[in-house]
Design an enzyme around this catalytic site. Structure first.
Site, mmCIF file in Angstrom:
data_model
loop_
_atom_site.group_PDB
_atom_site.id
_atom_site.type_symbol
_atom_site.label_atom_id
_atom_site.label_comp_id
_atom_site.label_asym_id
_atom_site.label_seq_id
_atom_site.Cartn_x
_atom_site.Cartn_y
_atom_site.Cartn_z
ATOM 1 N N ASP A 4 78.652 -59.535 -52.440
ATOM 2 C CA ASP A 4 78.756 -59.095 -54.246
ATOM 3 C C ASP A 4 78.738 -58.850 -54.709
ATOM 4 O O ASP A 4 79.200 -58.459 -55.991
ATOM 5 C CB ASP A 4 78.533 -56.762 -53.193
ATOM 6 C CG ASP A 4 77.948 -56.188 -52.011
ATOM 7 O OD1 ASP A 4 76.901 -56.714 -51.868
ATOM 8 O OD2 ASP A 4 78.233 -55.778 -51.580
ATOM 9 N N HIS A 22 71.313 -58.989 -52.046
ATOM 10 C CA HIS A 22 71.573 -59.946 -53.143
ATOM 11 C C HIS A 22 70.900 -60.370 -54.193
ATOM 12 O O HIS A 22 68.695 -60.210 -54.276
ATOM 13 C CB HIS A 22 71.926 -61.810 -53.457
ATOM 14 C CG HIS A 22 70.925 -62.627 -51.989
ATOM 15 N ND1 HIS A 22 70.790 -62.872 -50.795
ATOM 16 C CD2 HIS A 22 69.771 -63.215 -52.873
ATOM 17 C CE1 HIS A 22 70.318 -62.758 -50.487
ATOM 18 N NE2 HIS A 22 68.673 -63.810 -51.131
#
Length: 427
Positions: free
Chosen positions: A13, A41
């Site tokens: 992340d 993503h």
């Protein structure tokens, strides 16, 4: 050398997608080399936001090949759904290429993942998407590959061989219902038919690209600290997000790599269970979580929040050979009176500068912080390094010094135009 690897250097992340996008702008191919649709993503293309988990980030950039390498595990249903979703947003996917050697996530992988996680007394926080069981079958040499999926005869033979054992596990070990052969066969043969036009030998293709000195970006999923070998085992993923994963997961050699870019946030976050030495449980954590929108792209779970950990990052530098650093989410720290960086740990009275391998160490670990002054200014419109408040500049410089890696870029927001380069991406 014409290859650049973009590596998440924390627990995932970190914002790898937009850094990949910078390289992809002048690249010929973008390659995802490991992981599956467990890792989301978020990327921006113009004013359009894309939340991807199955497709490579390069899919939204025209003119580049978007490749799913052999190290990826593919859920055909999820992949086709995501193709449909991006097409509805105006993206064409004729540039998508799938390795014929990539392994397929089957319904029994997902069922076993869910059953195992539910039954376990020591949950690791899996996304229950079948990633681990698919990689287990790959290593056990009982996996089904994309090359098998697109051949109905071979696929049927393998499914008939493997399904009885998987059903025995589901019914006898976990008390779950058995899966139906015909239902799986019909559905997956159709998936194979739809995906077949995208399938080829991607290792051969990449070899040809690199012989012609084409520019290739390799995109990792998750992050170094979730690597099955180098992460916080057993609280890890089932593949190798480190730079070394490219060699096996894409089928290229190390001599073909020019740079390894480590992507980090200006603080640390983590989804799921496992060690997190700098984790915060106070108002600062709440502030960062809300300002930074720290919720999982795939799971929607709130992420755990902590200060930047230079010990863990030095480990990432070592195991991936980072040559450049991209620091995201600097703006999230605006408004804090002070910011901290973990520079070492203390274990049983001894100061240590390496990241421990044993999970038991973290139970008695103290973290040693370096405290720097924060800044109040809104920096989201900053476009140059010297426009940042001096305290923000010093924070970035200190990170680079501690890691001994040059800074490539810093970001003051989620959009591409809020990421600013200090040097060319292709040198």
């Amino acid at each position: 050398m014409s290859g650049v690897i973009v590596v998440g250097s924390q627990w995932g992340d970190e914002g790898k997608g937009k850094i990949v996008d910078f390289f992809a702008e002048h690249a010929d191919a973008v390659v995802r080399y490991q992981g599956g649709n467990n890792a989301g993503h978020t990327i921006w293309h113009g004013d359009t936001k894309f939340e991807l988990s199955a497709l490579p980030s390069g899919i939204v950039t025209k003119g580049q090949l978007a490749i799913l390498g052999n190290g990826v595990v593919i859920n055909p249903e999820a992949l086709l759904a995501e193709i449909k979703e991006v097409e509805s947003q105006g993206v064409t996917v004729e540039n998508l290429i799938i390795s014929n050697r990539a392994h397929v996530i089957m319904p029994y992988h997902i069922a076993l993942d869910k059953a195992s996680e539910t039954a376990s007394n020591n949950r690791i926080g899996t996304t229950k998407k079948g990633i681990g069981p698919a990689y287990t079958d790959k290593i056990s040499r009982v996996g089904i590959r994309v090359a098998d999926l697109i051949d109905p005869e071979i696929f049927g033979k393998l499914l008939k061989e493997y399904l009885p054992f998987k059903n025995a596990q589901l019914t006898k070990l976990y008390g779950e219902e058995a899966l139906d052969y015909n239902e799986i066969y019909d559905k997956y043969v159709e998936y194979g038919r739809q995906l077949a036009p995208y399938v080829t030998d991607t290792s051969y293709l990449l070899g040809q690209q690199m012989k012609e000195n084409k520019r290739v970006v390799f995109e990792g999923a998750q992050g170094v600290m979730l690597d099955v070998d180098h992460g916080t085992y057993p609280f890890v993923t089932s593949s190798n997000p480190t730079a070394g994963g490219v060699m096996n997961g894409a089928g290229v050699g190390p001599k073909q790599i020019q740079d390894v870019v480590g992507v980090i946030k200006a603080y640390t976050s983590r989804v799921g269970s496992g060690p997190f030495p700098t984790e915060l449980f106070n108002d600062t954590a709440d502030h960062i979580r809300e300002i930074g929108h720290e919720y999982g792209v795939v799971t929607k779970r709130p992420r755990r929040i902590g200060w930047l950990d230079a010990v863990a990052l030095r480990h990432a530098v070592q195991v991936s050979g980072l040559t450049k650093l991209a620091i995201n989410s600097l703006d999230v720290l605006s408004g804090l009176k002070e910011v901290k960086i973990a520079t070492s740990y203390t274990y049983k009275g001894e100061e240590i500068h390496h990241f421990p391998a044993s999970d038991t160490w973290f139970q008695g670990l103290d973290v040693n912080f370096e405290t720097l002054p924060g800044w109040d200014e809104d920096i989201t419109d900053v476009t140059k390094f010297d426009e940042l408040p001096i305290n923000a500049q010093n924070y970035l410089k200190r990170i680079s010094e501690l890691l001994e890696v040059d800074l490539l870029s810093f970001a003051v927001g989620p959009k591409p135009e809020q990421t600013h380069l200090l040097r060319p991406v292709w040198e």
